[in-house]
Design an enzyme around this catalytic site. Sequence first.
Site, PDB file in Angstrom:
ATOM      1  N   ARG A  64       0.840  -1.212   0.000  1.00  0.00           N
ATOM      2  CA  ARG A  64       0.000   0.000   0.000  1.00  0.00           C
ATOM      3  C   ARG A  64       0.868   1.253   0.000  1.00  0.00           C
ATOM      4  O   ARG A  64       0.473   2.300  -0.472  1.00  0.00           O
ATOM      5  CB  ARG A  64      -0.962   0.010   1.198  1.00  0.00           C
ATOM      6  N   TYR A 117     -15.943  14.286 -17.240  1.00  0.00           N
ATOM      7  CA  TYR A 117     -16.368  12.896 -17.141  1.00  0.00           C
ATOM      8  C   TYR A 117     -17.502  12.836 -16.106  1.00  0.00           C
ATOM      9  O   TYR A 117     -17.458  13.522 -15.088  1.00  0.00           O
ATOM     10  CB  TYR A 117     -15.168  12.051 -16.702  1.00  0.00           C
ATOM     11  N   ASP A 189      -7.184  16.952 -16.392  1.00  0.00           N
ATOM     12  CA  ASP A 189      -7.504  15.576 -16.754  1.00  0.00           C
ATOM     13  C   ASP A 189      -7.075  15.391 -18.208  1.00  0.00           C
ATOM     14  O   ASP A 189      -7.676  15.948 -19.128  1.00  0.00           O
ATOM     15  CB  ASP A 189      -9.011  15.318 -16.575  1.00  0.00           C
ATOM     16  N   LYS A 214      -8.075   3.907 -19.809  1.00  0.00           N
ATOM     17  CA  LYS A 214      -8.384   4.215 -21.200  1.00  0.00           C
ATOM     18  C   LYS A 214      -7.150   3.972 -22.080  1.00  0.00           C
ATOM     19  O   LYS A 214      -6.752   2.832 -22.227  1.00  0.00           O
ATOM     20  CB  LYS A 214      -8.909   5.643 -21.286  1.00  0.00           C
TER      21      LYS A 214
END
Length: 401
Positions: A64, A117, A189, A214
């Site tokens: 983590r 988005y 973004d 993507k």
Amino acid sequence: MNERKLGIATIAVHGRKHFDKHETGAPIRAISTPIYQSSTFAFENAAQGAAIFAGEVEGYFYTRLGNPTVTALENEMAFLEGADAALAFASGMAATSAIALALCKSGDRIVASDTLYGGTHNLFVETLPRLGIEVTEVDARDPENIERVLDERTRLIFIETPANPTLRLVDIGATARIARARGIPLAVDNTFATPYLQNPIALGADIVMHSATKYIGGHGDTVAGVVVGSKEFMSRMRADVLRDFGGIISPFNAWLLLRGLKTLPVRMERHCENAMEIAQFLSYHPKIDSVYYPGLRTHPQHDLAKSQMRGMGGMVSFEVKGGREAGRILMDSVQLCTLAVSLGDVDTLIEHPATMTHSTYSEEDLIAVGITPGFVRLSVGLEDVDDLVWDLRQALARLPD
Ligand SMILES: *Cc1c(COP(=O)(O)O)cnc(C)c1O
């Protein structure tokens, strides 16, 4: 332990420890980054463990908080974006929310572009306000609309360009100048453009995020996110957000993205070529009202696109004559294009933003940002473009005249 004959259960658990030393002692020179599918990493001794925890020496100890395969991905993304450092996340939304949570607390404010988005829009208008973080969305095609609403509580400017799904652009350089003058970080973004086509840091932005789901992954097989920026900001995000909220990427998904990055340039070249051809085909088709593609000279921000992007990307949106029903017929009639959300895959994907990816927008907000009922979004894939044109032509032929 040498003299003890170990039980089968003990042997099954311990196996043969490798610790990166080949049994023969020969150096390992794998050309593909190994997947360190390990949650924890052994300390050399107690003192070294304590020193790592105290931050006195660097070392991997728990995935983590850091993993070698993930580090390889982060270094690669930072390099491609021209940034100092990067941080990978479990998804694009984990990346975006981490930026907001690292910079804002209750009482603070974010100013964002209004075409985003759908998930980002929902985070901004529903979820962050519940934490006392106010978000104002403006039409950022004119950066002065951003400047006008900035105040002393504003901690972040967040823009998406080209925007999903309208392909509207925001002038990154002009927005960065406004942000710099006020000392407010600008986050972009960059999912639609990818680092191959657009580098916001070079244009003055401070932070770049990607839905790596993507184009970075590129094959429709991974959900992931990445943020790049200064070393200082990445360390802060790692300590304040990633450690405590825990939305980390898995080593295997990091490896898939590393593999995707190897072909990003060639894939983007072909995505751009195919998209341009399809945009041109659609713009002459009698059953299409409007086509949105930054590469078309008819796009109102074509010059801006040429000045801040190296290529125009693989996303094409359009409005069919006959609105929602015509769009439905089209999406149900395609044979090669896949009716699916997400984008940036090798396969061509077609979807209806108003009822799918952007259903988080209210009816009025949809109209305000230009997502009409007949609005269709196409993520142009890597198939032979003639086959894609054939498919769209035969599907469009089924629409009423
Ligand atoms: C998909 C997408 C996101 C969200 O990313 P996930 O990986 O789905 O969490 C954010 N921004 C843009 C532009 C996207 O297309």
